[in-house]
Design an enzyme around this catalytic site. Structure first.
Site, mmCIF file in Angstrom:
data_model
loop_
_atom_site.group_PDB
_atom_site.id
_atom_site.type_symbol
_atom_site.label_atom_id
_atom_site.label_comp_id
_atom_site.label_asym_id
_atom_site.label_seq_id
_atom_site.Cartn_x
_atom_site.Cartn_y
_atom_site.Cartn_z
ATOM 1 N N ASP A 12 0.818 -1.181 -0.025
ATOM 2 C CA ASP A 12 0.113 0.051 -0.225
ATOM 3 C C ASP A 12 0.747 1.198 -0.031
ATOM 4 O OD1 ASP A 12 -2.321 -1.311 -0.140
ATOM 5 O OD2 ASP A 12 -2.473 -1.763 2.016
ATOM 6 N N ASP A 62 -6.580 -5.856 -4.822
ATOM 7 C CA ASP A 62 -7.441 -5.529 -3.942
ATOM 8 C C ASP A 62 -8.356 -4.430 -4.341
ATOM 9 O OD1 ASP A 62 -9.066 -4.944 -1.607
ATOM 10 O OD2 ASP A 62 -7.423 -5.178 -0.275
ATOM 11 N N LYS A 64 -11.788 -4.358 -4.203
ATOM 12 C CA LYS A 64 -12.982 -4.458 -3.595
ATOM 13 C C LYS A 64 -14.077 -3.888 -4.487
ATOM 14 C CE LYS A 64 -11.138 -3.970 1.119
ATOM 15 N NZ LYS A 64 -9.614 -3.635 0.560
ATOM 16 N N ALA A 66 -17.524 -3.325 -6.144
ATOM 17 C CA ALA A 66 -18.531 -3.274 -5.513
ATOM 18 C C ALA A 66 -19.542 -2.456 -6.393
ATOM 19 C CB ALA A 66 -18.620 -2.746 -4.005
ATOM 20 N N ASP A 67 -19.818 -2.965 -7.740
ATOM 21 C CA ASP A 67 -20.563 -2.186 -8.356
ATOM 22 C C ASP A 67 -21.577 -2.943 -9.252
ATOM 23 O OD1 ASP A 67 -21.572 0.429 -10.130
ATOM 24 O OD2 ASP A 67 -19.507 1.314 -9.852
ATOM 25 N N SER A 119 -12.096 -6.022 8.279
ATOM 26 C CA SER A 119 -11.284 -6.358 9.400
ATOM 27 C C SER A 119 -11.386 -5.020 10.398
ATOM 28 C CB SER A 119 -9.889 -6.761 9.151
ATOM 29 O OG SER A 119 -9.480 -5.425 8.264
ATOM 30 N N PRO A 172 -6.967 -10.438 6.410
ATOM 31 C CA PRO A 172 -6.214 -9.274 6.746
ATOM 32 C C PRO A 172 -6.516 -8.588 8.296
ATOM 33 C CG PRO A 172 -8.417 -8.547 5.598
ATOM 34 C CD PRO A 172 -8.246 -10.001 5.644
ATOM 35 N N GLY A 173 -5.648 -7.760 8.861
ATOM 36 C CA GLY A 173 -5.683 -7.344 10.183
ATOM 37 C C GLY A 173 -4.712 -7.823 11.110
ATOM 38 N N VAL A 174 -3.811 -8.618 10.445
ATOM 39 C CA VAL A 174 -2.560 -9.018 11.364
ATOM 40 C C VAL A 174 -1.752 -8.064 11.596
ATOM 41 C CG1 VAL A 174 -0.765 -10.631 11.713
ATOM 42 C CG2 VAL A 174 -3.008 -11.536 11.064
ATOM 43 N N GLY A 175 -1.353 -7.566 12.760
ATOM 44 C CA GLY A 175 -0.217 -6.709 13.134
ATOM 45 C C GLY A 175 -0.717 -5.444 13.596
ATOM 46 N N GLN A 177 -3.446 -3.752 12.928
ATOM 47 C CA GLN A 177 -4.851 -3.880 13.249
ATOM 48 C C GLN A 177 -5.100 -4.610 14.342
ATOM 49 O OE1 GLN A 177 -8.015 -3.754 10.207
ATOM 50 N NE2 GLN A 177 -6.477 -3.997 8.786
HETATM 51 P P1 XMP Z 1 -2.547 -3.521 7.202
HETATM 52 O O1 XMP Z 1 -1.470 -2.300 7.026
HETATM 53 O O2 XMP Z 1 -3.551 -3.260 8.159
HETATM 54 O O3 XMP Z 1 -2.972 -3.768 5.832
HETATM 55 O O4 XMP Z 1 -1.426 -4.703 7.628
HETATM 56 C C1 XMP Z 1 -4.284 -4.699 5.589
HETATM 57 C C2 XMP Z 1 -4.212 -4.772 4.159
HETATM 58 O O5 XMP Z 1 -5.573 -5.333 3.878
HETATM 59 C C3 XMP Z 1 -6.844 -4.732 3.339
HETATM 60 N N1 XMP Z 1 -7.738 -4.874 3.982
HETATM 61 C C4 XMP Z 1 -8.793 -5.658 3.581
HETATM 62 N N2 XMP Z 1 -8.949 -6.119 2.495
HETATM 63 N N3 XMP Z 1 -11.010 -6.980 3.348
HETATM 64 C C5 XMP Z 1 -10.073 -6.959 2.180
HETATM 65 O O6 XMP Z 1 -10.560 -7.350 1.385
HETATM 66 C C6 XMP Z 1 -10.880 -6.517 4.476
HETATM 67 O O7 XMP Z 1 -11.627 -6.428 5.606
HETATM 68 C C7 XMP Z 1 -9.629 -5.713 4.616
HETATM 69 N N4 XMP Z 1 -9.254 -5.117 5.855
HETATM 70 C C8 XMP Z 1 -7.979 -4.756 5.647
HETATM 71 C C9 XMP Z 1 -6.090 -3.090 3.570
HETATM 72 O O8 XMP Z 1 -6.785 -2.387 2.661
HETATM 73 C C10 XMP Z 1 -4.786 -3.138 3.579
HETATM 74 O O9 XMP Z 1 -4.294 -3.335 1.824
#
Ligand code: XMP
Length: 216
Positions: A12, A62, A64, A66-67, A119, A172-175, A177
């Protein structure tokens, strides 16, 4: 999909040179990257192509998606044309929109990841509790790959129960978050990790520490 060390790098950063340097510095520990809007909007779809051409990595976009179906088709088409191996598609938009992305993926011989629940804390406001139904819809559509949150383990585990053991879940969400790698990997097949790696003073040390922490 085989994900090396169970880690998908969420790329990112918003600069392609810095992204490239980061990936090069940790390329021996990963084989899968996730490119999202920050890099793509900053640098264009060439960001997908550049990584595809220079690294033999799985590339998940990624976006997402949604359309409405007709627009989802165009987004998926451009994404796969740029070289993506898969694209993340929101489930809440319903079967016709998701099916439109699946159809395009099929044309390219590629796949989609269906996003069930998210997440971040705000995900509990509207999306929480919908993941199982979205997962069921994914099964009806023959989808093999899913996204579910590491920060709400009860939700992740429930979504895994609906999907069964053979479907592939990335989480996602490890670390940063707060999600824990080992707890998450009880239910998910791979972890999506961004800031804990790319914001670290030394990303190589950071990823090695995460890998060391993973015991499952
Ligand atoms: P971090 O920096 O939090 O990055 O480790 C997490 C990455 O995952 C994406 N993200 C999600 N993508 N569903 C998804 O498809 C989710 O619930 C979600 N939560 C986080 C976020 O944009 C970043 O790239």
């Amino acid at each position: 999909m085989e994900v090396k060390n169970n880690i998908i790098l969420a790329l990112d950063l918003m600069d392609i040179i810095k992204s490239f340097e980061l990936v090069e510095s940790i390329s021996k520990y990963i084989n899968t990257i996730k490119i999202g809007y920050p890099l793509t909007l900053a640098e264009g779809l060439k960001s997908v192509t550049v990584f595809k051409e220079n690294f033999e990595f799985n590339t998940i976009c990624d976006y997402k998606v949604a359309d409405i179906p007709a627009t989802n088709e165009k987004i998926a088409d451009l994404t796969f044309k740029a070289g993506a191996d898969s694209i993340i598609v929101h489930g809440f938009v319903g079967k016709d929109s998701v099916a439109a992305s699946c159809d395009v993926a099929l044309e390219y011989g590629k796949e989609i990841f269906l996003l069930t629940e998210m997440s971040h804390p705000g995900a509990i406001q509207f999306l929480k509790g919908k993941g199982e139904k979205i997962a069921e819809m994914g099964l009806e559509l023959g989808i093999n790959n899913y996204v579910a949150p590491s920060t709400h383990l009860d939700r992740l585990s429930s979504i895994r129960s609906v999907l069964g053991k053979d479907k592939f879940i990335i989480s996602p969400g490890v670390g940063t978050q707060g999600g824990n790698p080992n707890d998450t990997l009880k239910y998910a097949d791979a972890l999506i990790i961004g800031r804990s790696i790319y914001n670290a003073e030394n990303p190589e040390i950071a990823i090695k520490e995460i890998i060391k922490e993973i015991t499952v």
